[in-house]
Design a protein around this motif. Structure first.
Motif, mmCIF file in Angstrom:
data_model
loop_
_atom_site.group_PDB
_atom_site.id
_atom_site.type_symbol
_atom_site.label_atom_id
_atom_site.label_comp_id
_atom_site.label_asym_id
_atom_site.label_seq_id
_atom_site.Cartn_x
_atom_site.Cartn_y
_atom_site.Cartn_z
ATOM 1 N N ALA A 124 0.794 13.568 0.536
ATOM 2 C CA ALA A 124 0.367 12.523 1.472
ATOM 3 C C ALA A 124 0.950 11.169 1.074
ATOM 4 N N GLN A 128 4.046 8.786 3.095
ATOM 5 C CA GLN A 128 3.985 7.364 3.429
ATOM 6 C C GLN A 128 5.082 6.571 2.707
ATOM 7 N N LYS A 131 8.387 5.445 4.366
ATOM 8 C CA LYS A 131 8.343 4.303 5.278
ATOM 9 C C LYS A 131 8.678 2.978 4.581
ATOM 10 N N LEU A 178 -1.036 1.538 4.549
ATOM 11 C CA LEU A 178 -0.572 2.645 5.380
ATOM 12 C C LEU A 178 -1.565 3.803 5.396
ATOM 13 N N LEU A 179 -2.071 4.173 4.224
ATOM 14 C CA LEU A 179 -2.994 5.306 4.133
ATOM 15 C C LEU A 179 -4.334 4.996 4.798
ATOM 16 N N THR A 180 -4.779 3.763 4.665
ATOM 17 C CA THR A 180 -6.040 3.364 5.298
ATOM 18 C C THR A 180 -5.893 3.362 6.808
ATOM 19 N N THR A 181 -4.750 2.852 7.298
ATOM 20 C CA THR A 181 -4.494 2.821 8.736
ATOM 21 C C THR A 181 -4.385 4.245 9.291
ATOM 22 N N GLU A 182 -3.673 5.109 8.580
ATOM 23 C CA GLU A 182 -3.505 6.498 9.005
ATOM 24 C C GLU A 182 -4.872 7.195 9.094
ATOM 25 N N ARG A 183 -5.734 6.876 8.181
ATOM 26 C CA ARG A 183 -7.068 7.499 8.125
ATOM 27 C C ARG A 183 -7.986 6.935 9.206
#
Length: 186
Positions: A124, A128, A131, A178-183
Motif C-alpha cells: 500500500a 502511493q 505518485k 495520500l494514504l489518509t485521503t485514499e482512506r
C-alpha cells in the motif's frame, strides 16, 4: 533598645535585596540586548508549530532573573542550553497532557480491529510512493525498505545528510496525506 536595632537592620536588608534585584534586572537587560534576537531565532527554530517561541524566550528570561548566568560562563551558550532544556521540558509536559486526554480503546471492537495505519502494508505504501518525485521515492525506499542509514544514503546519492532527512520527512508527510485521503479520513 533591641527594637530600635531591629528596625535599623530591616531597611538595610531591604535595600540590599532591592540593589540585588536592580543588578539582576540590569544584567538581564544587557543579556536581552546582546542575545535577544539570537535567542528568539533559536526559539522559533526549536518550536516550529509545537509551542509558542515567544513564551519560551519569556520563560528563559524569567529563569535568568532567578538564576543568573554563572560568572565566567559563555552567556550565549549558557542561555541557549537553558532555552533548549526549557523547550524539552515543555514538550514533555505537553506530551504528558495529550496522553492523559487520549482515552483507552474501549470494547472488543477497538482491540480486534485496531487502527487502519497499524494494518498498512508495504504494498500500500509502495502504491502511493509512485505518485511522488523520484528523488523523494528513492531516498525513502533506501531508508525504509533497504534499512540504509542517512550517511549511507547520502554517500549513495551524492547528497548532504541533511538533505536525506528533509526528503524522508517530506515523503512521510506526503504519504500520510495520500494514504489518509485514499482512506477517506482526510
Amino acid at each position: 533598645m533591641l527594637k530600635s536595632h531591629l528596625l535599623r537592620e530591616e531597611p538595610a536588608e531591604a535595600s540590599v535585596s532591592s540593589l540585588e534585584d536592580a543588578r539582576r534586572r540590569r544584567s538581564l537587560t544587557e543579556l536581552t540586548r546582546a542575545h535577544g534576537t539570537y535567542l528568539r531565532g533559536l526559539a522559533h527554530r526549536l518550536c516550529r508549530s509545537q509551542l509558542d517561541p515567544d513564551d519560551l524566550v519569556q520563560d528563559l528570561f524569567e529563569k535568568t532573573l532567578l538564576t543568573p548566568v554563572p560568572d565566567g560562563a559563555n552567556a550565549r551558550a549558557w542561555l541557549s542550553r537553558v532555552l533548549h532544556n526549557l523547550f524539552i521540558d515543555k514538550l514533555r509536559r505537553a506530551q504528558a497532557r495529550r496522553e492523559d486526554l487520549v482515552p483507552d480503546p474501549v470494547g472488543p471492537e477497538a482491540s480486534d480491529h485496531g487502527l487502519w495505519w497499524e494494518k498498512l502494508t508495504e504494498a500500500a505504501v509502495r502504491a502511493q510512493l509512485v505518485k511522488l518525485p523520484e528523488e523523494q521515492r528513492v531516498t525513502f525506499e533506501l531508508f525504509s525498505f533497504d534499512g540504509k542509514s542517512y550517511d549511507e544514503i547520502a554517500a549513495t546519492l551524492g547528497i548532504a545528510k541533511t538533505t536525506v532527512g528533509t526528503r524522508i520527512l517530506r515523503t512521510r508527510q506526503k504519504l500520510r496525506e495520500l494514504l489518509t485521503t485514499e482512506r477517506g479520513d482526510g
